[in-house]
Design a protein around this motif. Structure first.
Motif, PDB file in Angstrom:
ATOM      1  N   ASN A 177       0.823  -1.210   0.000  1.00  0.00           N
ATOM      2  CA  ASN A 177       0.000   0.000   0.000  1.00  0.00           C
ATOM      3  C   ASN A 177       0.855   1.257   0.000  1.00  0.00           C
ATOM      4  O   ASN A 177       0.502   2.268  -0.616  1.00  0.00           O
ATOM      5  CB  ASN A 177      -0.943  -0.008   1.203  1.00  0.00           C
ATOM      6  N   ARG A 178       1.990   1.217   0.698  1.00  0.00           N
ATOM      7  CA  ARG A 178       2.874   2.379   0.702  1.00  0.00           C
ATOM      8  C   ARG A 178       3.428   2.626  -0.701  1.00  0.00           C
ATOM      9  O   ARG A 178       3.491   3.776  -1.163  1.00  0.00           O
ATOM     10  CB  ARG A 178       4.022   2.173   1.693  1.00  0.00           C
ATOM     11  N   ILE A 179       3.810   1.560  -1.384  1.00  0.00           N
ATOM     12  CA  ILE A 179       4.312   1.703  -2.756  1.00  0.00           C
ATOM     13  C   ILE A 179       3.227   2.276  -3.661  1.00  0.00           C
ATOM     14  O   ILE A 179       3.479   3.169  -4.476  1.00  0.00           O
ATOM     15  CB  ILE A 179       4.812   0.339  -3.280  1.00  0.00           C
ATOM     16  N   ARG A 180       2.013   1.774  -3.514  1.00  0.00           N
ATOM     17  CA  ARG A 180       0.892   2.288  -4.316  1.00  0.00           C
ATOM     18  C   ARG A 180       0.629   3.761  -4.010  1.00  0.00           C
ATOM     19  O   ARG A 180       0.328   4.552  -4.913  1.00  0.00           O
ATOM     20  CB  ARG A 180      -0.368   1.463  -4.051  1.00  0.00           C
ATOM     21  N   SER A 181       0.728   4.145  -2.726  1.00  0.00           N
ATOM     22  CA  SER A 181       0.511   5.534  -2.337  1.00  0.00           C
ATOM     23  C   SER A 181       1.533   6.451  -2.999  1.00  0.00           C
ATOM     24  O   SER A 181       1.188   7.503  -3.551  1.00  0.00           O
ATOM     25  CB  SER A 181       0.600   5.687  -0.811  1.00  0.00           C
ATOM     26  N   ILE A 182       2.798   6.050  -2.931  1.00  0.00           N
ATOM     27  CA  ILE A 182       3.864   6.863  -3.513  1.00  0.00           C
ATOM     28  C   ILE A 182       3.697   6.968  -5.019  1.00  0.00           C
ATOM     29  O   ILE A 182       3.803   8.047  -5.612  1.00  0.00           O
ATOM     30  CB  ILE A 182       5.232   6.276  -3.140  1.00  0.00           C
ATOM     31  N   GLN A 183       3.420   5.831  -5.665  1.00  0.00           N
ATOM     32  CA  GLN A 183       3.254   5.843  -7.120  1.00  0.00           C
ATOM     33  C   GLN A 183       2.097   6.761  -7.524  1.00  0.00           C
ATOM     34  O   GLN A 183       2.213   7.553  -8.463  1.00  0.00           O
ATOM     35  CB  GLN A 183       3.008   4.423  -7.625  1.00  0.00           C
ATOM     36  N   GLY A 184       0.979   6.671  -6.798  1.00  0.00           N
ATOM     37  CA  GLY A 184      -0.183   7.485  -7.134  1.00  0.00           C
ATOM     38  C   GLY A 184       0.059   8.969  -6.939  1.00  0.00           C
ATOM     39  O   GLY A 184      -0.261   9.787  -7.816  1.00  0.00           O
ATOM     40  N   SER A 185       0.636   9.354  -5.788  1.00  0.00           N
ATOM     41  CA  SER A 185       0.835  10.771  -5.503  1.00  0.00           C
ATOM     42  C   SER A 185       1.832  11.406  -6.464  1.00  0.00           C
ATOM     43  O   SER A 185       1.663  12.562  -6.868  1.00  0.00           O
ATOM     44  CB  SER A 185       1.297  10.965  -4.051  1.00  0.00           C
ATOM     45  N   LEU A 186       2.862  10.652  -6.866  1.00  0.00           N
ATOM     46  CA  LEU A 186       3.846  11.200  -7.797  1.00  0.00           C
ATOM     47  C   LEU A 186       3.325  11.199  -9.233  1.00  0.00           C
ATOM     48  O   LEU A 186       3.625  12.106 -10.011  1.00  0.00           O
ATOM     49  CB  LEU A 186       5.148  10.405  -7.712  1.00  0.00           C
ATOM     50  N   ALA A 187       2.536  10.182  -9.576  1.00  0.00           N
ATOM     51  CA  ALA A 187       2.000  10.105 -10.943  1.00  0.00           C
ATOM     52  C   ALA A 187       1.089  11.289 -11.252  1.00  0.00           C
ATOM     53  O   ALA A 187       1.064  11.782 -12.382  1.00  0.00           O
ATOM     54  CB  ALA A 187       1.248   8.789 -11.136  1.00  0.00           C
ATOM     55  N   ILE A 188       0.346  11.758 -10.251  1.00  0.00           N
ATOM     56  CA  ILE A 188      -0.533  12.907 -10.448  1.00  0.00           C
ATOM     57  C   ILE A 188       0.270  14.111 -10.923  1.00  0.00           C
ATOM     58  O   ILE A 188      -0.209  14.932 -11.701  1.00  0.00           O
ATOM     59  CB  ILE A 188      -1.288  13.245  -9.139  1.00  0.00           C
ATOM     60  N   THR A 215       6.577   9.070 -13.981  1.00  0.00           N
ATOM     61  CA  THR A 215       6.156   7.920 -14.792  1.00  0.00           C
ATOM     62  C   THR A 215       6.597   6.575 -14.220  1.00  0.00           C
ATOM     63  O   THR A 215       6.324   5.535 -14.816  1.00  0.00           O
ATOM     64  CB  THR A 215       6.717   8.039 -16.224  1.00  0.00           C
ATOM     65  N   LEU A 216       7.274   6.560 -13.090  1.00  0.00           N
ATOM     66  CA  LEU A 216       7.773   5.293 -12.555  1.00  0.00           C
ATOM     67  C   LEU A 216       6.629   4.391 -12.109  1.00  0.00           C
ATOM     68  O   LEU A 216       5.631   4.856 -11.552  1.00  0.00           O
ATOM     69  CB  LEU A 216       8.730   5.532 -11.374  1.00  0.00           C
ATOM     70  N   SER A 217       6.776   3.099 -12.365  1.00  0.00           N
ATOM     71  CA  SER A 217       5.754   2.112 -12.028  1.00  0.00           C
ATOM     72  C   SER A 217       5.923   1.626 -10.592  1.00  0.00           C
ATOM     73  O   SER A 217       6.944   1.889  -9.933  1.00  0.00           O
ATOM     74  CB  SER A 217       5.860   0.915 -12.974  1.00  0.00           C
ATOM     75  N   GLU A 218       4.930   0.877 -10.107  1.00  0.00           N
ATOM     76  CA  GLU A 218       5.033   0.272  -8.780  1.00  0.00           C
ATOM     77  C   GLU A 218       6.246  -0.662  -8.723  1.00  0.00           C
ATOM     78  O   GLU A 218       6.936  -0.736  -7.696  1.00  0.00           O
ATOM     79  CB  GLU A 218       3.756  -0.496  -8.448  1.00  0.00           C
ATOM     80  N   ALA A 219       6.495  -1.379  -9.813  1.00  0.00           N
ATOM     81  CA  ALA A 219       7.639  -2.296  -9.839  1.00  0.00           C
ATOM     82  C   ALA A 219       8.957  -1.538  -9.701  1.00  0.00           C
ATOM     83  O   ALA A 219       9.863  -1.970  -8.981  1.00  0.00           O
ATOM     84  CB  ALA A 219       7.624  -3.098 -11.143  1.00  0.00           C
ATOM     85  N   GLN A 220       9.088  -0.405 -10.376  1.00  0.00           N
ATOM     86  CA  GLN A 220      10.316   0.375 -10.283  1.00  0.00           C
ATOM     87  C   GLN A 220      10.488   0.982  -8.888  1.00  0.00           C
ATOM     88  O   GLN A 220      11.596   1.033  -8.356  1.00  0.00           O
ATOM     89  CB  GLN A 220      10.319   1.469 -11.354  1.00  0.00           C
TER      90      GLN A 220
END
Length: 342
Positions: free
Chosen positions: A47-58, A62-67
């Motif tokens: 969930n932390r990875i998803r949170s970071i990916q979402g907040s930065l993607a906005i 462009t980095l993915s959850e995997a990256q």
């Protein structure tokens, strides 16, 4: 209006808000049930990875959850240096997260300094020039003059410290008002999300790693529309309702039972899927020639478990049919450490 402070932000309490608050509170009760510690830690990490990916993607990262997972694990990632630094800063911010206090200006500035270190010269200080809120190429809000930022931010923090509004309401009100003020030269979006999470976490620790930002990113158009409607109406009610819906959706998707038991065959299938692939492509990637065996042991179990999905679900036998990972499938891969560096 509600609350008793002299600098009350303008917002209405609607029946929809109250219903959403009640539903979120009920869901919190279910999520608070005892959980195996190892599962809980994996879930928090995901969930932390998803949170970071979402907040930065906005804000264009462009980095993915995997990256992001790879960066968290100390692995080398080939990506723009600025985007990698944004992720590292966000990871550092989450490490400092428990020490920050929502209504303390020094902590707000420190959080911005951590998030934006090395990215802008004005990290940790209020902006000195004019800025606007952009939705694509469109300016949907011109922020107040820079000279008023310290006063307006201090006023908002005083309200937050004194308000008797429910934390779910207060967090969304703060988020909207923060974006309206736009106190920093850059990073306002991720700071607004971070501080709303902090407000909610002080109410209930389960919010510390709830991936609300990933849902906001998926509904980015609605996010900007809610901001614009609230500004036009001089009433943050549309934004409050939007955020409450996102919180509820994130909570519904954060329950631990989303991680299914996966057979070795299905696990191998999940590891070879890249984007959208045909059945023939998947069979070739796995080195399987028997079509019936592939369908029964690999494809169908993965579909039934909701780990992959068809691109044309209403025509399962279409010659154009392809298959792709679902969020559930991606989550399983992340849990198993199959993040990849692509």
């Amino acid at each position: 209006m509600t609350g008793k402070t002299s600098a009350e932000p303008p917002y209405r309490i609607t029946s929809e808000m109250l219903n959403l608050v009640a539903e979120i509170s009920e869901t919190l009760g279910r999520l608070s049930a005892p959980m195996d510690q190892a599962i809980a830690l994996r879930l928090r990490r995901i969930n932390r990875i998803r949170s970071i990916q979402g907040s930065l993607a906005i804000e264009g990262n462009t980095l993915s959850e995997a990256q992001i997972t790879a960066i968290l694990n100390g692995q080398r990632v080939i990506a723009p240096p600025r985007e990698i630094l944004e992720v590292r800063n966000a990871l550092a911010a989450y490490e400092r997260f428990p020490s920050w206090r929502p209504a303390v200006e020094a902590d707000l500035l420190d959080a911005h300094r951590v998030l934006m270190a090395g990215l802008i010269d004005e990290a940790g200080v209020y902006r000195r020039g004019g800025v606007g809120v952009m939705a694509g190429n469109e300016v949907i809000h011109l922020a107040p003059p820079a000279a008023r930022v310290p006063e307006l931010t201090a006023e908002l923090l005083r309200w937050l410290a004194a308000t008797d509004a429910h934390p779910l309401i207060a967090g969304a009100v703060f988020h909207y008002e923060f974006e309206f003020i736009h106190p920093f030269a850059d990073g306002n979006g991720r700071m607004g999300s971070l501080w709303q999470s902090l407000i909610l976490t002080r109410w209930n620790p389960l919010f510390a790693d709830l991936p609300v930002e990933s849902l906001v990113f998926e509904h980015q158009g609605e996010y900007y529309q809610a901001l614009q409607e609230s500004t036009e109406q001089t009433d943050s009610a549309p934004f409050i309702v939007f955020m409450l819906r996102m919180i509820l959706a994130a909570m519904t998707g954060a329950t631990p039972q989303v991680t299914p038991q996966v057979t070795p065959q299905v696990g191998k299938l999940l590891q070879v899927i890249q984007g959208e692939m045909s059945r023939e492509g998947l069979q070739a990637a796995l080195g399987r020639q028997d079509r019936k065996s592939f369908r029964e042991r690999y494809l169908q179990p993965a579909l039934t478990a909701g780990l992959i999905e068809m691109t044309i679900p209403d025509k399962p036998k279409s010659r154009l049919q392809q298959y792709r990972l679902t969020n559930r499938g991606r989550q399983w891969l992340l849990e198993q450490g199959f993040g990849g560096l692509t």
